[in-house]
Design a protein around this motif. Structure first.
Motif, short mmCIF file in Angstrom:
data_model
loop_
_atom_site.label_atom_id
_atom_site.label_comp_id
_atom_site.label_asym_id
_atom_site.label_seq_id
_atom_site.Cartn_x
_atom_site.Cartn_y
_atom_site.Cartn_z
N ALA A 115 -5.60 15.57 1.65
CA ALA A 115 -5.02 14.51 2.47
C ALA A 115 -6.06 13.46 2.79
O ALA A 115 -7.25 13.76 2.94
N SER A 116 -5.60 12.23 2.93
CA SER A 116 -6.48 11.12 3.29
C SER A 116 -5.66 10.01 3.94
O SER A 116 -4.43 10.06 3.93
N GLY A 117 -6.36 9.01 4.47
CA GLY A 117 -5.68 7.86 5.02
C GLY A 117 -5.63 7.78 6.53
O GLY A 117 -5.14 6.79 7.07
N GLY A 118 -6.10 8.78 7.21
CA GLY A 118 -6.08 8.75 8.66
C GLY A 118 -7.06 7.72 9.21
O GLY A 118 -7.90 7.19 8.48
N GLY A 119 -6.93 7.44 10.49
CA GLY A 119 -7.82 6.48 11.13
C GLY A 119 -7.35 6.13 12.51
O GLY A 119 -6.45 6.78 13.07
N LEU A 120 -7.95 5.08 13.05
CA LEU A 120 -7.61 4.60 14.39
C LEU A 120 -6.73 3.36 14.27
O LEU A 120 -7.06 2.44 13.51
N VAL A 121 -5.62 3.37 14.97
CA VAL A 121 -4.69 2.25 14.93
C VAL A 121 -4.13 2.02 16.33
O VAL A 121 -4.02 2.96 17.12
N GLN A 122 -3.79 0.78 16.63
CA GLN A 122 -3.20 0.47 17.93
C GLN A 122 -1.73 0.83 17.95
O GLN A 122 -1.06 0.86 16.90
N ALA A 123 -1.22 1.10 19.12
CA ALA A 123 0.20 1.38 19.28
C ALA A 123 1.02 0.23 18.70
O ALA A 123 0.68 -0.94 18.88
N GLY A 124 2.07 0.59 17.99
CA GLY A 124 2.89 -0.39 17.32
C GLY A 124 2.46 -0.69 15.90
O GLY A 124 3.20 -1.34 15.14
N GLY A 125 1.31 -0.21 15.53
CA GLY A 125 0.78 -0.46 14.20
C GLY A 125 1.30 0.50 13.16
O GLY A 125 2.17 1.35 13.44
N SER A 126 0.78 0.36 11.96
CA SER A 126 1.22 1.17 10.82
C SER A 126 0.03 1.80 10.13
O SER A 126 -1.09 1.30 10.20
N LEU A 127 0.32 2.88 9.44
CA LEU A 127 -0.70 3.58 8.67
C LEU A 127 -0.01 4.36 7.57
O LEU A 127 1.12 4.84 7.76
N ARG A 128 -0.65 4.49 6.41
CA ARG A 128 -0.08 5.30 5.34
C ARG A 128 -1.03 6.42 4.98
O ARG A 128 -2.20 6.18 4.63
N LEU A 129 -0.52 7.62 5.04
CA LEU A 129 -1.28 8.79 4.64
C LEU A 129 -0.96 9.14 3.19
O LEU A 129 0.16 8.94 2.73
N SER A 130 -1.95 9.67 2.51
CA SER A 130 -1.77 10.11 1.13
C SER A 130 -2.19 11.56 1.00
O SER A 130 -3.03 12.05 1.76
N CYS A 131 -1.61 12.23 0.03
CA CYS A 131 -1.98 13.62 -0.26
C CYS A 131 -1.96 13.78 -1.77
O CYS A 131 -0.91 13.62 -2.40
N ALA A 132 -3.12 14.07 -2.33
CA ALA A 132 -3.23 14.28 -3.77
C ALA A 132 -3.05 15.76 -4.07
O ALA A 132 -3.69 16.61 -3.45
N ALA A 133 -2.19 16.05 -5.04
CA ALA A 133 -1.91 17.44 -5.39
C ALA A 133 -2.40 17.75 -6.79
O ALA A 133 -2.36 16.91 -7.68
N SER A 134 -2.87 18.97 -6.98
CA SER A 134 -3.26 19.43 -8.30
C SER A 134 -2.90 20.90 -8.43
O SER A 134 -2.68 21.58 -7.43
N GLY A 135 -2.81 21.38 -9.66
CA GLY A 135 -2.43 22.77 -9.87
C GLY A 135 -0.97 22.86 -10.29
O GLY A 135 -0.40 21.93 -10.85
N ARG A 136 -0.34 23.98 -10.00
CA ARG A 136 1.01 24.23 -10.46
C ARG A 136 2.03 23.33 -9.76
O ARG A 136 1.76 22.78 -8.69
N THR A 137 3.18 23.21 -10.35
CA THR A 137 4.25 22.41 -9.79
C THR A 137 4.80 23.07 -8.53
O THR A 137 5.00 24.28 -8.50
N VAL A 138 5.05 22.24 -7.52
CA VAL A 138 5.61 22.77 -6.28
C VAL A 138 7.07 22.36 -6.17
O VAL A 138 7.53 21.44 -6.85
#
Length: 124
Positions: A5-28
């Motif tokens: 997982a990545s993409g976290g951080g500090l943001v002000q109320a009302g703001g936006s943020l996008r988190l990402s999660c890279a997957a590897s290995g077998r299909t889920v």
């Protein structure tokens, strides 16, 4: 299955943020996001199935958060908008590789694999 997982951080109320999660290995069969605020139990945020269909959301984030995935990149995303201080938490991506029963999706014990978490802090 490895999840990063990545993409976290500090943001002000009302703001936006996008988190990402890279997957590897077998299909889920299903991917999900959970979060854990300081001093609280880990809670379900959203889930999306590999086979398609409508995603699942916790009531607390419905209408503000959007879960999506990029099959080619094997990536999972969580677009968060209209963020509130109560959204502050460590966010985890999770995956399950067996048959999915929707009623169990909010249960963290239902998932087989977990990422390391990324911290989201929303200031007021």
């Amino acid at each position: 299955v490895q999840l990063q997982a990545s993409g976290g951080g500090l943001v002000q109320a009302g703001g936006s943020l996008r988190l990402s999660c890279a997957a590897s290995g077998r299909t889920v069969d299903i991917y999900a996001w959970f979060r854990q605020a300081p001093g609280k139990e880990r809670e379900f945020v959203a889930a999306i199935m590999r086979s398609g269909g409508s995603p699942y959301y916790a009531d607390s984030v419905k209408g503000r958060f959007t879960i999506s995935r990029d099959r080619a990149k094997r990536a999972l995303y969580l677009q968060m908008t209209s963020l509130k201080p109560e959204d502050t938490a460590v966010y985890y991506c999770a995956a399950r590789v067996n048959r999915v029963i929707p009623m169990y999706l909010p249960m963290d014990a239902y998932y087989d694999y977990w990422g390391q978490g990324t911290l989201v802090t929303v200031s007021s």
